[in-house]
Design a protein around this motif. Sequence first.
Motif, PDB file in Angstrom:
ATOM      1  N   ASN A   5     -66.599  74.161  44.099  1.00  0.00           N
ATOM      2  CA  ASN A   5     -65.225  73.824  43.732  1.00  0.00           C
ATOM      3  C   ASN A   5     -64.826  74.424  42.377  1.00  0.00           C
ATOM      4  OD1 ASN A   5     -62.657  72.624  43.951  1.00  0.00           O
ATOM      5  ND2 ASN A   5     -63.332  70.811  42.803  1.00  0.00           N
ATOM      6  N   PRO A  44     -59.138  60.557  37.009  1.00  0.00           N
ATOM      7  CA  PRO A  44     -58.674  61.743  37.740  1.00  0.00           C
ATOM      8  C   PRO A  44     -59.609  62.939  37.574  1.00  0.00           C
ATOM      9  CG  PRO A  44     -57.417  61.468  35.710  1.00  0.00           C
ATOM     10  CD  PRO A  44     -58.295  60.256  35.836  1.00  0.00           C
ATOM     11  N   ASN A  45     -59.753  63.706  38.641  1.00  0.00           N
ATOM     12  CA  ASN A  45     -60.537  64.935  38.626  1.00  0.00           C
ATOM     13  C   ASN A  45     -59.803  65.977  39.448  1.00  0.00           C
ATOM     14  OD1 ASN A  45     -62.470  66.966  38.595  1.00  0.00           O
ATOM     15  ND2 ASN A  45     -63.707  66.018  40.187  1.00  0.00           N
ATOM     16  N   SER A  46     -59.090  66.855  38.759  1.00  0.00           N
ATOM     17  CA  SER A  46     -58.293  67.888  39.422  1.00  0.00           C
ATOM     18  C   SER A  46     -57.348  67.212  40.415  1.00  0.00           C
ATOM     19  CB  SER A  46     -59.225  68.888  40.105  1.00  0.00           C
ATOM     20  OG  SER A  46     -58.497  69.999  40.573  1.00  0.00           O
ATOM     21  N   ASP A  47     -57.466  67.523  41.697  1.00  0.00           N
ATOM     22  CA  ASP A  47     -56.579  66.924  42.697  1.00  0.00           C
ATOM     23  C   ASP A  47     -57.177  65.675  43.327  1.00  0.00           C
ATOM     24  OD1 ASP A  47     -54.744  68.970  42.313  1.00  0.00           O
ATOM     25  OD2 ASP A  47     -55.711  70.245  43.813  1.00  0.00           O
ATOM     26  N   ALA A  48     -58.319  65.230  42.816  1.00  0.00           N
ATOM     27  CA  ALA A  48     -58.979  64.066  43.397  1.00  0.00           C
ATOM     28  C   ALA A  48     -59.364  63.087  42.273  1.00  0.00           C
ATOM     29  CB  ALA A  48     -60.215  64.509  44.184  1.00  0.00           C
ATOM     30  N   THR A  49     -60.510  62.444  42.403  1.00  0.00           N
ATOM     31  CA  THR A  49     -61.003  61.510  41.394  1.00  0.00           C
ATOM     32  C   THR A  49     -62.458  61.834  41.078  1.00  0.00           C
ATOM     33  OG1 THR A  49     -61.582  59.930  43.140  1.00  0.00           O
ATOM     34  CG2 THR A  49     -59.452  59.628  42.070  1.00  0.00           C
ATOM     35  N   ASN A  85     -67.592  57.231  40.067  1.00  0.00           N
ATOM     36  CA  ASN A  85     -66.561  56.346  39.529  1.00  0.00           C
ATOM     37  C   ASN A  85     -67.151  55.504  38.387  1.00  0.00           C
ATOM     38  OD1 ASN A  85     -64.592  54.455  38.990  1.00  0.00           O
ATOM     39  ND2 ASN A  85     -64.221  53.917  41.125  1.00  0.00           N
ATOM     40  N   THR A 108     -69.805  57.394  45.381  1.00  0.00           N
ATOM     41  CA  THR A 108     -68.693  57.391  44.428  1.00  0.00           C
ATOM     42  C   THR A 108     -68.419  55.999  43.888  1.00  0.00           C
ATOM     43  OG1 THR A 108     -67.632  59.339  45.391  1.00  0.00           O
ATOM     44  CG2 THR A 108     -66.225  57.819  44.154  1.00  0.00           C
TER      45      THR A 108
END
Length: 406
Positions: A135, A206-211, A215, A286
């Motif tokens: 990614n 948040p992580n780019s377009d996800a999380t 967690n 996660t």
Amino acid sequence: MQPAASFQRFLLAGQAGGAVPGKPARDARIDVIRGLCLLIIFINHMPGNIAAAYTPHNFGFSDAADIFVLLAGVSATLAYGGLIETRGLPIAALKLGARLWTLYIAHIAVFIIVCGVIAAAVTRTQNPLYIELINVQPFFRDTIEALLGALTLTYQPSYLDILPLYIVLLALFPAIYYAVRLSPLLALAVSLAIWQGALAFGLNLPNSDATWFFNPFAWQVIFVLGVVIGRCNQLHIAAPRLRWLDAAALGFLLFAWAVKVGPGNFTGLPVLNDWFDSVQLGSDKTNLAWSRLLHLAALTWLAVRWLPAGDTLARSFIGRALAKTGQNSLHVFCVGIVLSIAGQVVLAETSFDPTVQLAVCVSGVTISLGLGVFLSWYRTITSRTAGARNVSAPSSAAPSSSLLPG
């Protein structure tokens, strides 16, 4: 006071029969297990290789990452909790801040190097699909935005997510430590409530377009458990001899093994079909599934109860090598990440040839162990040199090493 009563008093009030915090002797169990975890993490970061099929996550609900975070909590307590007790929070906060900065710089450096490895792989093989390997598409699509995301920890390529988690947890350590010092049981209860509350409300960073893959609202539970264990060590509190708990922990580990290696729902209860399917693929990492936490707790209890304390585990050749690797965990972890990404490329280019798989795994493990041994040796000779300079320095002049952190 009896060990069981002392342990109960500790859980409730953070103290045990007048015991005062002291500097515990170095426990090789921490270093050896952490060194072993680093090797397992390196192997698991190359999915599909032969050796990965024999790592712990195939035989239980938790894996090396869970143990690594737990030991991070233990080590933080022994390092910074002891400093809080002896020199106060301001001094401990300075040392903690310096460590956080080191971790942050290490994360950014690994990020840049890994992106360079991927760029080299694409250039040499003319295969643009390697950009999707971990990614890193955002880095090559919009480098400036990706760099800003990396600097703010809001963009983390795959396999580069453990250090950000550790940074967040370590930044919270003073608050966690004081809560555990007040009441370990209460601290654990609050930690569990935060975890379940985060699950209920879908909280994550948040992580780019996800999380975030890890967690922090969930994984703080493992870190808090590590702080509790570290506090026990700090107060020289031994685990009580509870045979029923030993049996329960061992029984749960055997159950987890049967679930992971079995063909399906061996209980025959239809209501458990979905659960068996989910944990056989892998317990939720996660948000930290209950099965992971309970499995880790069982492993931890048996390790504390039955693994010999002191330097016993580090007396053999391999034990010493693992201990030295664990003592230099940050350096070894960062090098292992880079090696595992390069290893993924090598495995793909050789069509996952079994001989190449074994060669890559053995090479990476050897490099990791060698690095740990070398860094320990290097630290020894530099400390001896500094000591010799201090002895030979005139008494009226301050030695140069006094400017360095202890």
